[in-house]
Enzyme design. Sequence first.
Site, short mmCIF file in Angstrom:
data_model
loop_
_atom_site.label_atom_id
_atom_site.label_comp_id
_atom_site.label_asym_id
_atom_site.label_seq_id
_atom_site.Cartn_x
_atom_site.Cartn_y
_atom_site.Cartn_z
N HIS A 130 -1.39 126.28 17.54
CA HIS A 130 -2.04 125.04 17.09
C HIS A 130 -1.58 124.78 15.66
CE1 HIS A 130 -5.34 122.48 15.66
NE2 HIS A 130 -5.71 122.29 16.93
N ASP A 208 -6.52 133.24 15.52
CA ASP A 208 -7.21 131.96 15.66
C ASP A 208 -8.00 132.02 16.96
OD1 ASP A 208 -7.95 129.41 16.34
OD2 ASP A 208 -5.96 128.52 16.09
N GLN A 211 -10.29 128.92 20.77
CA GLN A 211 -10.43 128.66 22.21
C GLN A 211 -10.96 129.88 22.95
OE1 GLN A 211 -10.30 125.77 23.50
NE2 GLN A 211 -9.35 124.65 21.82
N LYS A 234 -16.54 123.83 18.81
CA LYS A 234 -16.08 124.21 20.15
C LYS A 234 -17.16 125.02 20.87
CE LYS A 234 -11.61 123.49 18.79
NZ LYS A 234 -10.83 122.33 19.13
N CYS A 375 -2.23 118.98 19.19
CA CYS A 375 -1.96 119.69 17.93
C CYS A 375 -1.03 120.88 18.14
CB CYS A 375 -3.24 120.16 17.25
SG CYS A 375 -4.32 118.82 16.77
C1 LIG Z 1 -6.53 126.74 18.88
C2 LIG Z 1 -7.17 125.91 17.81
N1 LIG Z 1 -7.03 126.26 16.53
C3 LIG Z 1 -7.60 125.55 15.53
C4 LIG Z 1 -8.33 124.43 15.79
C5 LIG Z 1 -8.94 123.67 14.66
O1 LIG Z 1 -10.32 123.92 14.59
P1 LIG Z 1 -11.26 123.02 13.64
O2 LIG Z 1 -11.45 121.73 14.35
O3 LIG Z 1 -12.51 123.81 13.47
O4 LIG Z 1 -10.53 122.87 12.36
C6 LIG Z 1 -8.50 124.01 17.11
C7 LIG Z 1 -9.25 122.77 17.42
O5 LIG Z 1 -8.69 121.81 17.88
C8 LIG Z 1 -7.90 124.77 18.15
O6 LIG Z 1 -8.02 124.42 19.43
#
Ligand SMILES: Cc1ncc(COP(=O)(O)O)c(C=O)c1O
Length: 418
Positions: A130, A208, A211, A234, A375
């Site tokens: 992402h 990260d 998900q 999420k 993203c």
């Molecule tokens: C895998 C992943 N990393 C990071 C993010 C970013 O998270 P946040 O919206 O809390 O900045 C997302 C959300 O879209 C995501 O799916």
Amino acid sequence: MGNWHNADGTLDPVKVRAEYPIFKTQPGGRPLHYLDSAATGQRPQRVVDALSKYLFTANANPHRGAYTLAQMATDGYEAARARIAAYVNVPASELVMLGSATEALNLVARSWGKANLRRGDVVLVTEAEHHANLIPWQQITREMDADLEFIPVDDVTGEILWDRLDSLMKLKPKMIALGHVSNVLGSIAPLAQIAEAAHAVGALLCVDGCQAVANMPVSIPATGADFYAFSAHKMGGLFAGGGLWARADLLAEMAPIETGGDMIHSVRLRDADFTTGTQRFEAGTPDASGAVALAAACDLLDEFGRDKIHAHEALMIERVIRELPEALPDARILGPRDASQRAGLVAFSSDLIHAHDLAEILDRRGVAIRAGFHCAQPLHEQLELSSSARVSVAPYTTHEDLDALFVGLREARKVFEG
Ligand SMILES: Cc1ncc(COP(=O)(O)O)c(C=O)c1O
């Protein structure tokens, strides 16, 4: 405590749905089939109740006042931190509450990266990251004259080629940063194995977990991670919330990126000493009510049972993978075919129907899916795709939602086959 389960102990998404007021609404006059929980989860009633209770009964600026209400505000915030920390099985003293997972990952890259990366050092990420776990590493490696290297994906299936890890370890990376669950491929990374490989060459592992935390049981210590970031929205929490767990010794050494009130020990006109612990990274008034809301979301997810959430979502995902080729024969499923290697989502592309057209046609039936590159633009470029369609599920996803998806898919196919 609600009753969320069937007699056999499995999760009953119909009972679960009752806790989410959005399903009583009909956006555009149609029942909602929300298949975009990977983008943001729907909000449970109890989360908003916890939020309003805190704001209406304990509202004051935390960590500041000496009066009773201010102490209640502080206690509520710190109790929420402890609850969220317990959810991922770490001590509250190691969990920094931030505005998003993006902020958390930027903090690691900018703070740890600035202090530890030197010219020629290697940071390793996957080609599937992402943007939130890619761009901060692009930026800091550029700034420090370090190198960014990639664990590749299979150009056809998109699966991350973990078997390349051994040879990549010869680069002696200082940091490996990757998603616990890919937000496009849905695949679960073999973190314990990666952590072992990382630590064997002295690298750290930054995960990260956006998900993963709402979709499956996650005990951070069991992952072997050194940093672990996650996102409140999420999980049924509020939009602007995220957590960063960092190993205590790393946290103690890290310099804050944001400075200001609430993170200081003492301040003079020309310099300042910072406080220790998590508060050092939480400059300014913290989003205490957001933390309280997230703690309530954690309670609910634990009542559902995260193993049960994972099992329910695997069932939904397995059905999508099984029925998709019949509904849309040219569908190219990205990531592993085996639902047991996934959590929460399936993305696919079709030469017949552009993902945006598909999302628009499905919307006419109240089916909400995500279209775009989610993203993860470099991953899509690697797969020679401009976009993909993503179906993501949650504890409240029912077979009726998937029925509506497949009716819509067949309808779209008819339109485009002419
Ligand atoms: C895998 C992943 N990393 C990071 C993010 C970013 O998270 P946040 O919206 O809390 O900045 C997302 C959300 O879209 C995501 O799916």
